[in-house]
Scaffold this active site. Structure first.
Site, short mmCIF file in Angstrom:
data_model
loop_
_atom_site.label_atom_id
_atom_site.label_comp_id
_atom_site.label_asym_id
_atom_site.label_seq_id
_atom_site.Cartn_x
_atom_site.Cartn_y
_atom_site.Cartn_z
N HIS A 97 39.91 2.85 6.56
CA HIS A 97 39.45 1.88 7.54
C HIS A 97 38.13 2.28 8.20
O HIS A 97 37.28 1.46 8.44
CB HIS A 97 40.56 1.76 8.59
CG HIS A 97 40.23 0.90 9.74
ND1 HIS A 97 39.82 -0.40 9.59
CD2 HIS A 97 40.25 1.13 11.07
CE1 HIS A 97 39.60 -0.92 10.79
NE2 HIS A 97 39.83 -0.02 11.68
N ARG A 106 48.19 5.49 14.98
CA ARG A 106 47.84 5.10 13.62
C ARG A 106 48.12 6.18 12.59
O ARG A 106 48.70 5.91 11.54
CB ARG A 106 46.34 4.76 13.55
CG ARG A 106 46.00 3.47 14.21
CD ARG A 106 44.49 3.24 14.18
NE ARG A 106 44.19 1.93 14.77
CZ ARG A 106 42.96 1.44 14.91
NH1 ARG A 106 41.93 2.14 14.49
NH2 ARG A 106 42.77 0.27 15.44
N LEU A 144 33.04 -0.49 18.18
CA LEU A 144 32.04 -1.46 18.65
C LEU A 144 31.29 -0.88 19.83
O LEU A 144 30.07 -1.01 19.96
CB LEU A 144 32.74 -2.77 19.03
CG LEU A 144 33.55 -3.44 17.93
CD1 LEU A 144 34.19 -4.72 18.44
CD2 LEU A 144 32.67 -3.76 16.74
N LEU A 154 25.84 -3.71 14.31
CA LEU A 154 25.79 -3.59 15.78
C LEU A 154 24.73 -2.60 16.21
O LEU A 154 23.91 -2.89 17.08
CB LEU A 154 27.15 -3.14 16.30
CG LEU A 154 28.23 -4.21 16.40
CD1 LEU A 154 29.49 -3.60 16.96
CD2 LEU A 154 27.76 -5.35 17.29
N GLY A 186 19.49 -1.11 8.39
CA GLY A 186 20.82 -1.64 8.72
C GLY A 186 20.73 -2.53 9.95
O GLY A 186 20.03 -2.20 10.91
N GLY A 214 22.18 -1.14 14.46
CA GLY A 214 20.83 -1.41 13.99
C GLY A 214 20.19 -2.60 14.66
O GLY A 214 19.05 -2.54 15.12
#
Lengths: 636, 247, 253
Positions: A400, A329, A440, A42, A39, A44
Site C-alpha cells: 500500500h 494494520r 496526505l 500532492l 511529479g 509536487g
C-alpha cells in the site's frame, strides 16, 4: 555518519529557529532561479504552485497527460491535523507522539514535530482553496477518527480526500501556469538527474509521445515522485507508479534510506486470477462492524453460509481479545497471512479471509449498514460480482505505501546537493509504519510549507550563478546514457514480456520480503532477483520503436529499476535484525508471535549508497528519542 | 500538447455587450432559448386561433375569417390597420426566426468542428433521444413547411394554392387541405414540430439556467405536454377536414 | 469466455487508423476490462505484434486516465463506472466488442486508444481555481459553509476529468466538465470573489476547444461520477450574469 542538520533548541522551537537562521532569497532575486519539480502529486503540485507564487521560475514535469492524474488522487480516508476542533484533547504534541509511536520509533523526531505543527496550516490552506471538506450542519468542519489515534483529528471529503486535496494543489499550480510562472511539461518522464561537482544541475527526460530525450537545466531539482509499492507487482498503487526518478537519483549518489519499510494494508480485495493487475483497497473502516474469520479446518471449500459457527475461527477476536478486529494494520495483515498459509484461505484461489457483516446486519439492520458502508459495498459488488449484504466479503492484505525513500536532511535535501525529495519519495516522517491519514499531511506539508523555506538555504549563496548549459558534459554524457539504456531494451529482442518479469519479481518479493521476512528467505530472494535481472537483460522482449508512444518501453525502464531496488530492499531487510513496524523478521518475535524491536542496535535510519556493481554501502543516521520514549506495542 | 494560452478573454473585445454575448456559443444558446420562447408562444397562439375553424359559420361569415380579420384590426382605431400585426407580431417573429436559425446554423458548424473525425463505429445513445438528435432536421422541415404555409395560406401564391381567396381563411384551408399531398405535408410538418418542441421546450430551461430541484422534474413534463397540446391542436384541423367535420 | 474484439489501431497522431480484429479466448469473467486488454497485449507481444496502447493508471476509477468507447458507449455498458472498473461479467460468451478512442478535435489521438486531454487543463488554467497563495489562508473555521452547499460542491467536485462527457456528447461539448468545476468553486463562499471572472474565462476558453451544449443530456449517464447536468444550467446562468457583472466591476476601477 549522516548529518541531518537538525536545528538546536527545544523540539517545539526547531522549525522557528531554523526558519529564522537559514538564508533567504530576496523577492526580486527569486526569478533568477529555475527550479525543476518532478511529479505533480500532492507534494509536487503544492511545491510548484508555492514556489511560483514566491517568484521562482518553475518547470514542472509529469508523465501523465494532465497534472491532475497523480496517484495522490486515490487516497480515500482523510488528512490528519492537530486542530483540536472536537475539543477532545488533541494537540500538536499528541499528533507528534502518535506519529512517532505509530512509526514504531524509527522516524526522526524533529521532522515529525514539524509535520504536526504544519498540519494545522494545511487545513487552513486547503479550505481557502475551496477543498470541499465534510462539514457539520452548523457549517463548521467535520472530523472523524482513524486508526492509531484516540482523538478525532481526521478531515475528509467523502471517500475522496486525496482527490480533492490534489485538485486543490493542481488548480493552484494551473493558476501559475496561466500566469506563465510555471512551465508545465506533460507526458514527459524524468529518466535521470544531471549531476556536476556533486550538485544536481538538471534532469534528463523522455517525451513519451515523440520519444525525444532532452536536457532541462535547473538551479535545484525537487523529486516528488511518490513511492515504490509497485515493486511488488500487485499493490494498491496506480499502474504507472514507479521508482525510476528516485532510483536514478540514488545511482547518481543520493542515499536510499530504509528501503525495507513497506506498509501492507489489511483490507484489500484479493486477487481473482493470475492476470490481476492491481489490488483495490477497501477502507479500513469496514473493520468497525465486520468480523474476520476463516474455516477451522484447512481446505474447507464449502460456501460460507454452509459453515456453521462451530466450524468458524474468528482468529483476531481469539488472539487479541482487547482489540479484536480493530488491531493495527500490520498485526491484522500478518494474522491473515498466518491463516492463509495454514491452508485456511477462502475463495476460488484460497487467498483471502472472510470479512463478515452478518452479525452487523442483524444488529444494525440493512439500512444502517447501507448508510455507513453502502458505497464500499457497491464498489466490492462491482469488482467481485458478490454482494456483501448476502455473502461475506473476501479480503487479503496488499502492498500500500512505502515508508522508505531517499534519505533527506531537515531541509529535505538528499545527499546530492541541490536535489530534494518530497512526500512519499523521501523517508523521513513515518519511520517503520505510517498511520492512516498521514500521507496526505506529509505530502502537503513538504510542498506548501517546508520546501519554500528550506530551498532558500541552498540557493541564496548561489545568486548570480547561471544555469549549467545543456551542452555541458554533465548533460551530454547523461543524455547519452539515457538514450543508450532506452535503445538497449529494444535491442535485446528476447522472448519474455516486461510484465512477465514484473510479475515474477513481485512473486519473489511478496513471498520473501512482504509481510514476513526471514534470513533464509531474503538470501534466497537476493539470488532469485539476481538471476531474474540477468534473465531480464538477456531475454526481454520490447517491440516497437523509441520514437513513438511505446508503453512497453516505458515499463521496461521502470521494471529494470524495480529489479535493482528489490535487491536493495532485501539487503536492507536482511541487515535489520529486528522486527519493527512494517518490517517483521520471523527470527525476531516474542513467544506469542509479536514483533520484537532491538533499540540497542537498530535505532538508526539505514541509508544505502550505490556502488556500481558492488554490494551497497550502509550509512547510519542515529535516531534519538528525547521526547517520546520507546515502548513495546501490545494489543492483547 | 496544445499551446499554452495566456491572454484573458476579458481584455479581448469591446463590442456592445449583447453582441459580445451573442458571439459566444453559450450566448447563441441564450438567443435560441429566448427566441424559442417567443416562437413557442406564437405556435400556441396560432394553434388556439386555428380552433376557431370548429366554430363554423356565424351568419354568412366563418368565425375563423372574423378572427383573421380581427388580427389585422388589432389596435384599431388607435393605430392604423395591420400596424400592430406587423410591428408587434410579424416583424418580431420574423426576427426571432432569423436569429433562431442563424444561431442554430452557427452552433451546428461549431459542433461539427468539435468532432472533425466522427465515430467509426455505431453509437449507443442513452439519453440523447430521437427528438434531440434530429433538432436540426425537424427545424429544417418546419422551416420549409413555413415557407410553403405562408405561400399557401397567408400570401396565396397562385402556383401553390390556385383557389386562394384573400380573407376567406376557412375556404382557403379547406380547399388546400382537401388535396391529399398537402394534407400529408401538413401532418408531417406538425409531427416534426412536435419533435422540435419535445426537446426545445425543455432545453430552453437548461440554456437559460432556469433550474431548481423543486421544479426540475416538471421541466420535461412541461415540454412534452406543450408539444402534445400544440400539435394535437394543429392536427385537429387536417383531421377535421379528413373526417368532413370541417368542409 | 471467447470474445471477438474490434479495436481501433492508429500508429500516431496524424496516421490513418483502422479497426483490427482480435480473437480473445480464455477470458475469465472476473477480469476487469483492462486486464482483458492486458492479456490480449501479452499475447500480441508473444506473437511478435505491438500491443494496443491505452491510457490507464489507478485502476480504481479516480485518476480519470482510462476511457474508451466500448460498443458505442463511453466507458462501456455499466453505468457510473469508469472503464477500469468495468468487469467482463458484463459481457457474454461469443460477444463482439468494438473499442474506439474518444473522438473530439481537441482530444487528438496520440496512439491507438490514447488521446491527449490537455484541453481540459487549459480550461482549468483559465479560472478553475481559487486564488489563495500559500500562507495567506485564514483560519479554516472562520467561514462556515452550510452543509447543503458543501455537499453540492462536493457532488460537482467529484469529476475525474476523464473526458467521457465530451466523448459521449453528440456535439463534442465539454459543458459537463467545465460546469462541474464552475459549480464546485462558484457555490462555496471562498469562491465568490472570483466567481464572475472565473465563469466568463472558463466558458470562453471551453468554447475555443469544444462544441456547444444542445442539452442532449448524453453526458450525464456517461459520467462515471454521476455529475448532474443541473450544473450546466448553473454555469449558463452564471455566465449570463458574468457578462453584466464583469462590466460593472470594470467600471468600478
Amino acid at each position: 555518519m549522516l548529518d541531518a542538520r537538525i536545528p538546536s533548541g527545544a523540539i517545539n522551537e526547531h522549525w522557528d529557529n531554523h526558519r529564522t537562521s537559514i538564508d533567504l532569497v530576496s523577492p526580486a532575486n527569486k526569478r533568477r532561479f529555475t527550479i525543476i519539480v518532478v511529479g505533480t502529486g500532492l507534494a509536487g503540485a503544492s511545491a510548484a504552485a508555492t514556489l511560483a507564487e514566491l517568484g521562482y521560475r518553475v518547470k514542472a514535469y509529469t508523465f501523465h497527460d494532465s497534472a491532475r492524474r497523480a496517484h495522490s488522487i486515490a487516497a480515500q480516508g482523510g488528512i490528519n491535523a492537530a486542530k483540536n476542533y472536537p475539543n477532545d484533547g488533541d494537540s500538536i504534541h499528541r499528533l507528534f507522539y502518535d506519529t512517532v509511536k505509530g512509526g514504531d520509533y524509527r522516524s526522526r523526531e524533529s521532522n515529525v514535530y514539524r509535520l504536526a505543527q504544519l498540519s494545522v496550516e494545511i487545513i487552513d490552506q486547503c479550505t481557502a482553496q475551496g477543498v470541499p471538506f465534510a462539514r457539520e450542519y452548523g457549517g463548521l468542519l467535520a472530523n472523524r477518527s482513524f486508526g492509531g489515534a484516540q482523538v478525532s483529528r481526521t478531515f475528509y471529503a467523502r471517500g475522496q480526500t486525496g482527490q480533492q486535496l490534489l485538485l486543490g494543489a493542481y488548480q493552484a499550480m494551473m493558476r501559475q501556469v496561466d500566469r506563465g510562472a510555471v512551465e508545465l511539461h506533460t507526458q514527459t518522464e524524468m529518466l535521470d538527474v544531471a549531476v556536476k561537482d556533486g550538485r544536481a544541475v538538471g534532469i534528463i527526460t523522455r517525451d513519451l509521445v515523440t520519444g525525444e530525450i532532452a536536457s532541462h537545466p535547473g538551479h535545484a531539482v525537487l523529486l516528488a515522485t511518490g513511492g515504490y509499492s509497485n515493486v511488488f507487482y500487485l499493490s494498491t498503487n496506480a499502474m504507472k507508479s514507479n521508482v525510476t526518478a528516485v532510483w536514478r537519483a540514488h545511482r547518481r549518489g543520493a542515499l536510499f534510506a530504509n528501503p525495507c519499510y513497506t506498509q501492507i494494508h489489511p483490507t484489500c480485495i484479493p486477487a481473482s486470477d493470475e492476470f490481476q493487475s492491481k489490488l483495490t483497497l477497501m477502507s479500513e473502516s469496514l473493520r468497525n462492524d465486520g468480523r474476520i474469520w476463516v474455516p477451522v479446518r484447512a481446505g474447507d471449500t464449502r460456501p460460507p453460509d454452509d459453515i456453521g459457527e462451530a466450524d468458524r475461527d474468528y482468529y483476531l477476536e481469539r488472539r487479541y481479545p482487547a482489540f479484536g478486529n480493530l488491531v493495527p494494520r500490520d498485526v491484522a495483515s500478518r494474522a491473515a497471512k498466518v491463516e492463509v498459509d495454514r491452508g485456511k484461505g477462502v475463495g476460488p484461489l484460497a487467498n483471502g479471509v472472510y470479512l463478515d457483516f452478518e452479525e452487523a446486519l442483524g444488529r444494525l439492520g440493512q439500512a444502517t449498514v447501507r448508510e455507513r458502508y453502502g458505497n464500499l459495498f457497491d464498489m466490492y459488488h462491482r469488482i467481485t460480482g458478490d454482494s456483501p449484504y448476502e455473502t461475506p466479503m473476501r479480503i487479503y492484505p496488499a502492498m500500500h505505501y512505502t515508508m522508505g525513500g531517499l534519505w533527506v536532511d531537515y531541509n529535505l535535501m538528499t545527499t546530492i546537493r541541490g536535489l530534494y525529495a518530497l512526500g512519499e519519495a523521501n523517508f523521513s516522517d513515518h519511520g517503520a509504519n505510517r498511520l492512516g491519514a498521514s500521507a496526505l499531511m506529509q505530502g502537503l506539508a513538504d510542498g506548501y510549507f517546508v520546501i519554500p523555506y528550506t530551498l532558500g538555504d541552498y540557493l541564496a549563496p548561489r545568486l548570480g550563478e547561471s544555469l549549467v548549459s545543456s551542452n555541458d558534459p554533465a548533460f551530454v554524457e547523461t543524455e547519452r546514457e539515457v538514450a543508450a539504456r532506452t535503445e538497449r531494451y529494444l535491442s535485446i529482442r528476447g522472448s519474455r514480456s516486461v510484465d512477465w518479469f514484473h510479475r515474477e519479481l513481485g512473486k519473489v518479493l511478496w513471498e520473501n520480503c512482504g509481510m514476513e521476512r526471514s534470513a533464509d528467505g531474503l538470501r534466497r530472494a537476493i539470488s532469485d532477483i539476481d538471476s531474474l535481472k540477468e534473465e531480464f537483460d538477456r531475454d526481454l522482449r520490447v517491440l516497437g520503436a523509441s520514437s513513438t508512444l511505446n508503453q512497453s518501453l516505458e515499463k521496461a525502464g521502470r521494471v529494470d529499476d524495480f529489479l535493482q531496488l528489490a535487491r536493495l530492499m532485501c539487503v536492507d531487510a536482511l541487515h535489520r535484525e529486528e522486527s519493527c513496524g512494517g518490517h517483521f523478521r520471523v527470527e525476531h518475535q516474542t513467544e506469542d508471535g509479536e514483533a520484537r524491536r532491538d533499540d540497542a542496535n537498530f535505532s538508526y535510519a539505514a541509508a544505502w549508497g550505490w556502488t556500481d556493481g558492488d554490494e551497497p554501502v550502509l550509512h547510519q543516521e542515529p535516531l534519538a528519542f528525547e521526547y517520546v520514549k520507546p515502548t513495546r506495542r501490545s494489543y492483547k | 500538447m496544445l499551446n499554452l494560452r495566456r491572454a484573458g478573454p476579458e481584455q479581448a473585445r469591446r463590442a456592445p455587450w449583447i453582441v459580445s454575448i451573442y458571439r459566444t456559443d453559450t450566448g447563441k444558446k441564450y438567443a435560441m432559448a429566448i427566441t424559442g420562447v417567443l416562437l413557442l408562444l406564437f405556435v400556441l397562439g396560432h394553434m388556439i386561433g386555428n380552433l376557431h375553424v370548429f366554430e363554423g359559420a356565424h351568419g354568412d361569415t366563418f368565425r375563423i375569417d372574423e378572427y383573421g380579420e380581427g388580427l389585422r384590426d388589432l389596435g384599431e382605431p388607435l393605430f392604423p390597420r395591420t400596424l400592430v400585426l406587423w410591428a408587434f407580431l410579424r416583424i418580431p417573429l420574423a426576427i426571432a426566426f432569423v436569429i433562431h436559425i442563424h444561431a442554430a446554423f452557427a452552433l451546428t458548424r461549431s459542433n461539427r468542428a468539435a468532432r472533425e473525425t466522427k465515430y467509426q463505429s455505431p453509437r449507443d445513445y442513452l439519453a440523447a433521444g430521437y427528438a434531440s438528435r434530429t433538432m436540426r432536421w425537424s427545424g429544417v422541415i418546419v422551416l420549409l413547411f413555413l415557407a410553403w404555409h405562408l405561400a399557401d395560406l397567408t400570401i396565396g401564391v397562385e402556383a401553390v394554392n390556385p383557389e386562394f381567396v384573400r380573407g376567406s381563411v376557412y375556404h382557403n384551408l379547406v380547399s388546400s387541405l382537401s388535396r391529399w399531398p398537402v394534407w400529408i405535408l401538413y401532418v408531417a410538418a406538425q409531427l416534426a414540430l412536435a419533435f422540435h418542441i419535445w426537446h426545445g421546450a425543455w432545453s430552453l430551461f437548461q440554456s437559460l439556467g432556469v433550474n431548481n430541484p423543486r421544479f426540475n422534474r416538471f421541466r420535461r413534463t412541461f415540454a412534452h405536454a406543450f408539444a402534445t397540446v400544440v400539435v394535437a391542436g394543429f392536427l385537429s384541423v387536417p383531421v377535421g377536414v379528413a373526417l368532413d367535420i370541417v368542409s | 469466455m471467447h470474445l471477438t474484439l474490434r479495436v481501433w489501431r492508429q500508429d500516431g497522431p496524424g496516421a490513418e487508423g483502422r479497426f483490427e480484429t482480435y480473437e480473445a479466448a480464455g477470458i475469465h469473467q472476473d477480469m476487469s476490462f483492462l486486464e482483458m486488454l492486458d492479456l490480449i497485449n501479452e499475447r500480441l507481444v508473444t506473437g511478435g505484434r505491438e500491443p494496443i496502447a491505452f491510457d490507464h493508471d489507478c485502476r480504481e476509477g479516480i485518476c480519470g486516465s482510462c476511457g474508451m468507447m466500448i460498443d458505442g458507449r463511453a466507458h462501456g455498458p455499466q453505468g457510473s463506472t469508469a472503464t477500469c472498473q468495468l468487469h467482463m461479467r458484463e459481457f457474454s460468451d461469443g460477444d463482439t466488442i468494438v473499442i474506439e478512442p474518444w473522438r473530439a478535435t481537441s482530444f487528438p489521438i496520440v496512439r491507438d486508444l490514447v488521446v491527449d486531454r490537455g484541453a481540459f487543463d487549459r480550461i482549468i488554467e483559465a479560472g478553475g481555481y481559487i486564488s489563495a497563495p500559500t500562507g495567506s489562508a485564514p483560519e479554516a473555521n472562520l467561514t462556515p459553509v452550510p452543509k447543503e452547499t458543501a455537499d453540492a460542491a462536493m457532488d460537482a467536485a467529484a469529476c475525474i476529468g476523464c473526458g467521457a462527457c465530451v466523448a459521449a456528447c453528440p456535439n463534442g461539448a465539454a459543458q459537463l466538465f467545465t460546469a462541474a468545476k464552475v459549480a464546485h468553486l462558484n457555490l462555496i463562499p471562498q469562491g465568490q470573489p472570483e466567481r464572475w471572472m472565473r465563469v466568463e474565462r472558463m466558458v470562453e476558453t471551453m468554447e475555443e476547444y469544444f462544441g456547444s451544449c444542445t442539452n442532449h443530456g448524453e453526458c450525464e449517464p456517461a459520467c462515471p461520477k454521476e455529475i448532474s447536468v443541473d450544473n450546466i444550467a448553473l454555469m449558463n446562468r452564471d455566465y449570463l450574469f458574468s457578462k453584466i457583472r464583469n462590466r460593472k466591476l470594470e467600471g468600478q476601477r
